[in-house]
Design an enzyme around this catalytic site. Structure first.
Site, PDB file in Angstrom:
ATOM      1  N   THR A 154      46.216  30.119  35.610  1.00 56.56           N
ATOM      2  CA  THR A 154      45.297  31.254  35.645  1.00 56.56           C
ATOM      3  C   THR A 154      44.360  31.158  36.846  1.00 56.56           C
ATOM      4  O   THR A 154      43.852  30.079  37.128  1.00 56.56           O
ATOM      5  CB  THR A 154      44.416  31.215  34.374  1.00 56.56           C
ATOM      6  OG1 THR A 154      45.273  31.335  33.261  1.00 56.56           O
ATOM      7  CG2 THR A 154      43.367  32.302  34.379  1.00 56.56           C
ATOM      8  N   ARG A 182      50.411  37.392  21.819  1.00 56.22           N
ATOM      9  CA  ARG A 182      49.370  36.368  21.970  1.00 56.22           C
ATOM     10  C   ARG A 182      48.450  36.708  23.160  1.00 56.22           C
ATOM     11  O   ARG A 182      48.905  37.074  24.233  1.00 56.22           O
ATOM     12  CB  ARG A 182      50.029  35.000  22.174  1.00 56.22           C
ATOM     13  CG  ARG A 182      49.030  33.847  22.342  1.00 56.22           C
ATOM     14  CD  ARG A 182      48.709  33.573  23.788  1.00 56.22           C
ATOM     15  NE  ARG A 182      47.867  32.389  23.953  1.00 56.22           N
ATOM     16  CZ  ARG A 182      47.294  32.054  25.107  1.00 56.22           C
ATOM     17  NH1 ARG A 182      47.476  32.778  26.180  1.00 56.22           N
ATOM     18  NH2 ARG A 182      46.534  30.998  25.189  1.00 56.22           N
ATOM     19  N   VAL A 183      47.166  36.559  22.936  1.00 54.21           N
ATOM     20  CA  VAL A 183      46.190  36.763  24.002  1.00 54.21           C
ATOM     21  C   VAL A 183      45.340  35.499  24.090  1.00 54.21           C
ATOM     22  O   VAL A 183      44.935  34.955  23.060  1.00 54.21           O
ATOM     23  CB  VAL A 183      45.299  37.992  23.696  1.00 54.21           C
ATOM     24  CG1 VAL A 183      44.153  38.095  24.692  1.00 54.21           C
ATOM     25  CG2 VAL A 183      46.135  39.270  23.715  1.00 54.21           C
ATOM     26  N   GLY A 184      45.100  35.039  25.310  1.00 43.68           N
ATOM     27  CA  GLY A 184      44.312  33.814  25.501  1.00 43.68           C
ATOM     28  C   GLY A 184      42.862  34.111  25.827  1.00 43.68           C
ATOM     29  O   GLY A 184      42.330  35.177  25.504  1.00 43.68           O
ATOM     30  N   ASP A 185      42.248  33.156  26.484  1.00 40.75           N
ATOM     31  CA  ASP A 185      40.809  33.251  26.788  1.00 40.75           C
ATOM     32  C   ASP A 185      40.498  34.154  27.981  1.00 40.75           C
ATOM     33  O   ASP A 185      39.386  34.691  28.081  1.00 40.75           O
ATOM     34  CB  ASP A 185      40.274  31.850  27.122  1.00 40.75           C
ATOM     35  CG  ASP A 185      41.009  31.263  28.336  1.00 40.75           C
ATOM     36  OD1 ASP A 185      42.251  31.164  28.287  1.00 40.75           O
ATOM     37  OD2 ASP A 185      40.333  30.954  29.336  1.00 40.75           O
ATOM     38  N   THR A 205      40.355  27.782  32.854  1.00 35.79           N
ATOM     39  CA  THR A 205      41.810  27.802  32.816  1.00 35.79           C
ATOM     40  C   THR A 205      42.261  26.689  31.879  1.00 35.79           C
ATOM     41  O   THR A 205      41.494  25.790  31.557  1.00 35.79           O
ATOM     42  CB  THR A 205      42.416  27.633  34.226  1.00 35.79           C
ATOM     43  OG1 THR A 205      43.849  27.614  34.127  1.00 35.79           O
ATOM     44  CG2 THR A 205      41.968  26.358  34.893  1.00 35.79           C
ATOM     45  N   GLY A 206      43.495  26.779  31.424  1.00 38.92           N
ATOM     46  CA  GLY A 206      43.997  25.787  30.480  1.00 38.92           C
ATOM     47  C   GLY A 206      44.275  26.428  29.132  1.00 38.92           C
ATOM     48  O   GLY A 206      44.532  27.639  29.055  1.00 38.92           O
ATOM     49  N   GLY A 208      43.972  28.363  26.293  1.00 37.64           N
ATOM     50  CA  GLY A 208      43.052  29.435  25.952  1.00 37.64           C
ATOM     51  C   GLY A 208      42.478  29.331  24.557  1.00 37.64           C
ATOM     52  O   GLY A 208      41.302  29.656  24.331  1.00 37.64           O
TER      53      GLY A 208
HETATM   54  N1  ASP Z   1      43.982  30.085  29.958  1.00 38.97           N
HETATM   55  C1  ASP Z   1      45.229  30.782  30.013  1.00 38.97           C
HETATM   56  C2  ASP Z   1      45.590  31.263  28.646  1.00 38.97           C
HETATM   57  O1  ASP Z   1      45.382  30.559  27.678  1.00 38.97           O
HETATM   58  C3  ASP Z   1      46.372  29.989  30.533  1.00 38.97           C
HETATM   59  C4  ASP Z   1      46.069  28.951  31.560  1.00 38.97           C
HETATM   60  O2  ASP Z   1      45.087  29.019  32.275  1.00 38.97           O
HETATM   61  O3  ASP Z   1      46.856  28.008  31.652  1.00 38.97           O
HETATM   62  O4  ASP Z   1      46.158  32.334  28.543  1.00 38.97           O
END
Ligand code: ASP
Length: 294
Positions: A154, A182-185, A205-206, A208
């Site tokens: 991200t 699915r929706v992340g952060d 990032t990471g 979510g």
């Molecule tokens: N944070 C993003 C999500 O969870 C993915 C990512 O940054 O790896 O959608």
């Protein structure tokens, strides 16, 4: 560079050299922090080699490429889109939600119809390369979060413009092979991105799900409001997740932050994360300190 009251600064998650340079150049030419952040992240949205943002992003388990994005400006206005198919520049679309609708967030079909009306170009986001990788994945269809995908993921970007105003943008295709819907952060204001122009901004990032549980970007801005440096605030936000979730070794969480003075910081669980920083006309990569050392 135009003469400006404040030095323009751009930071972003991961080693997105060209994206951060594009934002820095836009700021140096006098663009506002919000527009510069959108110009910057668009570089990754449009780069089909990047399988974690925009066109060319990895699909969900059923082969749908769905994008999420958010933006926030110096007035505290924000916009977001979730689960968008067939439109690449979702950060720009999130800005349109902010400026052209009475709402903050549009999802799926509604967001796509809005994109169409706003003149965004409809296109196929599922590239040949992503299809090939997806077909490989289908052989086992094993779902497990991948830490530091190819060392980019991200893109979350925070910019300070020549007026000293801070804004940001965050855009992603989300976790590869996520469940449909699915929706992340990243599009959740306060989780993937938060700005308070009196204090500063942060982006994540990471994993979510973990970032949402601690409302990580909001937390960092609040910690900075209470006097912490951006670096200490990012470290504390990562530590909250580590203290609460004994499974933290299995996922990445990473943050970048900037305060009103233009100081910056970043921190993460697993090594391998980096932050780009444009300052005084120079774009540098900063290898971020991690909680786990190997
Ligand atoms: N944070 C993003 C999500 O969870 C993915 C990512 O940054 O790896 O959608």
């Amino acid at each position: 560079m135009k003469s400006m009251k404040y030095d323009p600064i751009a930071i972003c998650t991961w080693g997105f050299v060209s994206a951060n340079a594009a934002a820095g150049k836009a700021l140096a030419s006098g663009m506002t922090a919000l527009d510069a952040a959108i110009v910057g992240v668009a570089v990754e949205e449009e780069d089909i080699r990047n399988t974690t943002v925009g066109k060319g992003g990895a699909p969900d388990r059923e082969g749908n490429v769905t994008l999420d994005a958010s933006v926030m400006d110096q007035y505290g206005n924000c916009g977001a889109v979730v689960c968008v198919e067939n439109y690449t520049n979702v950060a720009a679309l999130a800005k349109k939600v902010m400026t052209e609708t009475p709402h903050v967030m549009l999802a799926g079909e509604g967001a796509q119809e809005f994109a169409e009306k706003q003149g965004f170009k409809k296109e196929e986001l599922f590239t040949e390369n992503s299809k090939k990788e997806y077909r490989e994945w289908l052989k086992t269809a094993e779902y497990k979060p991948i830490i530091n995908i190819e060392n980019h993921d991200t893109i979350g970007m925070i910019c300070r413009d020549g007026n000293g105003d801070i804004s940001g943008a965050c855009t992603t295709s989300g976790l590869s092979y996520k469940m449909k819907g699915r929706v992340g952060d990243s599009p959740i204001i306060g989780a993937g991105l938060f700005i308070d122009n009196e204090v500063g901004g942060a982006a994540a990032t990471g994993m979510g799900e973990e970032i949402m549980k601690s409302v990580g970007s909001f937390l960092i801005v609040e910690l900075m409001r209470n006097g912490m440096s951006p670096q200490d605030a990012c470290e504390e936000a990562v530590m909250r997740t580590i203290r609460k979730n004994p499974g933290f070794k299995d996922f990445q969480v990473a943050y970048v932050a900037m305060n009103k003075k233009g100081e910056t910081g970043s921190y993460c669980i697993h090594k391998g994360f980096a932050m780009m920083e444009y300052r005084d006309g120079v774009n540098s990569r900063i290898d971020t300190a991690s909680y786990l050392k190997d």
